[in-house]
Write an enzyme that holds these catalytic residues in place. Structure first.
Site, mmCIF file in Angstrom:
data_model
loop_
_atom_site.group_PDB
_atom_site.id
_atom_site.type_symbol
_atom_site.label_atom_id
_atom_site.label_comp_id
_atom_site.label_asym_id
_atom_site.label_seq_id
_atom_site.Cartn_x
_atom_site.Cartn_y
_atom_site.Cartn_z
ATOM 1 N N CYS A 44 0.814 -1.027 0.014
ATOM 2 C CA CYS A 44 -0.004 -0.152 -0.048
ATOM 3 C C CYS A 44 0.780 1.200 -0.076
ATOM 4 C CB CYS A 44 -0.902 0.013 1.269
ATOM 5 S SG CYS A 44 -2.209 -1.139 1.077
ATOM 6 N N CYS A 72 13.007 6.183 -6.741
ATOM 7 C CA CYS A 72 11.741 6.236 -6.770
ATOM 8 C C CYS A 72 11.246 6.322 -5.315
ATOM 9 C CB CYS A 72 11.133 4.651 -7.211
ATOM 10 S SG CYS A 72 11.819 3.249 -6.210
#
Length: 371
Positions: A186, A328
């Site tokens: 998540c 990232c």
């Protein structure tokens, strides 16, 4: 017996013909262990405490982070940095002084799970990792206790009751955990804040049904709920006796979120401290952000934004004559990009930023938002 204060508190339960004093007494006598006081655990704990479950055990070794507050509604801004288990226990005791709340500030492991859970009647799993899901399943089988388990992902939730009165277990539905890299977390893809509230409330409802015997628990059925369409479906599954031969706990150190990449010689990484040193020295470095555009808008370290999906089409925009630091969110996607560009295009000047922009925020610059 109930005090006059308890009778007033639980009046709306007691006047239900299907529930009555008997149902409320069963709740008071019940002992429920909730693994995880996060997105799912918060509504589960709040509703079970309000309902009058006599003993609640809260098992969580994490602390509250600001990014939790979007969905973990038991906590507030001043709780950031505090223990989830201790904070949740304190608030639940204030909300209902007639129940017993036990805080266990530990992560559930194969070493402590049987000892911690043996004295509870029902196990509730609200965690976000496959290691704990399989561990809680195996403990429930060994101890022969019902397991009420749920999961959430983006806009979808799943819920079922396992090992209930001879019903199937979690392994009867998902025999093995997914392979590394198959399921992002998540924290990588996000989750809408109200989803754990909806699914956690349904999870609490299943616990109450199991305790009191009213209704039909989701045993042998997996409820799938789509928050965007408000559609739900139910999948039936059967008990497989092979999954009940468990007599001891094994190794649950699954790493389903990070792929086990095999890197060619020459693969290089930089820590956030090493990158900061290079930037402070004004060394020539090309920063390549491979996240999505909406993530870049939340926070960034500058440089060139080329999302993973466009890397191959825009490879000509990546220099080959100066160091390129690829980053990232957490370092997973960037590692895959470095591997791909090195093997497919022969780049020799790429560095993966270990831990991604999240590590930069935690270790270098707290002004960079954590998401």
């Amino acid at each position: 017996m109930f005090s006059s204060e308890e009778l007033r508190r639980y009046n709306r339960h007691i006047i239900l013909p299907e529930f009555g004093m008997e149902g409320q007494q069963k709740l008071k006598a019940a002992k429920v262990a909730v693994i995880g006081a996060g997105g799912l655990g918060c509504p589960v704990l709040m509703y079970l405490a309000a309902a009058g479950v006599g003993t609640l055990g809260i098992i969580d070794g994490d602390i509250i982070e600001e990014s939790n507050l979007q969905r973990q509604v038991l906590y507030s801004q001043e709780d950031v940095g505090k223990s989830k288990a201790a904070t949740a226990a304190s608030k639940l005791k204030k909300s209902n002084p007639f129940i017993n709340v036990i805080e266990i500030q530990e992560r559930l492991t194969s070493d402590n799970a049987l000892t911690i859970l043996k004295d509870y009647d029902i196990i509730v799993d609200g965690t976000d990792n496959f290691s704990t899901r399989y561990l809680s399943n195996d403990v429930s089988v060994i101890l022969n206790k019902p397991l009420v388990s749920a999961s959430i992902f983006k806009f979808e939730g799943q819920l079922s009751v396992y090992n209930y009165k001879g019903g199937p277990s979690y392994r009867c539905l998902f025999s093995e955990p997914p392979a590394p890299g198959e399921m992002p977390s998540c924290s990588e893809v996000g989750v809408i804040g109200v989803l754990p509230g909806v699914i956690g409330s349904l999870q609490a409802n299943e616990v109450i049904k199991v305790i009191t015997g009213i209704g039909e628990p989701l045993s042998g059925k997996l409820l799938i709920f789509d928050l965007l369409s408000l559609r739900s479906s139910t999948i039936s599954f059967q008990r497989n006796e092979e999954n009940f031969a468990i007599t001891s706990l094994g190794n649950y150190d699954f790493n389903c979120e990070l792929p086990e990449l095999e890197f060619e010689p020459g693969y290089k990484e930089l820590t956030v401290q090493e990158l900061k040193t290079k930037l402070d020295k004004k060394e020539q470095v090309f920063l390549l952000d491979v996240r999505e555009e909406y993530e870049y808008e939340i926070c960034n370290l500058g440089g060139k934004l080329i999302p993973v999906s466009r890397i191959q089409q825009q490879v000509d925009q990546i220099p080959e004559n100066i160091p390129v630091v690829v980053y990232c969110h957490l370092g997973m996607r960037s590692a895959m990009v470095v591997k791909f560009l090195t093997e497919e295009f022969g780049f020799k000047n790429l560095y993966n930023l270990e831990g991604g922009i999240h590590a930069w925020s935690k270790q270098i610059d707290s002004n960079v938002p954590v998401y």
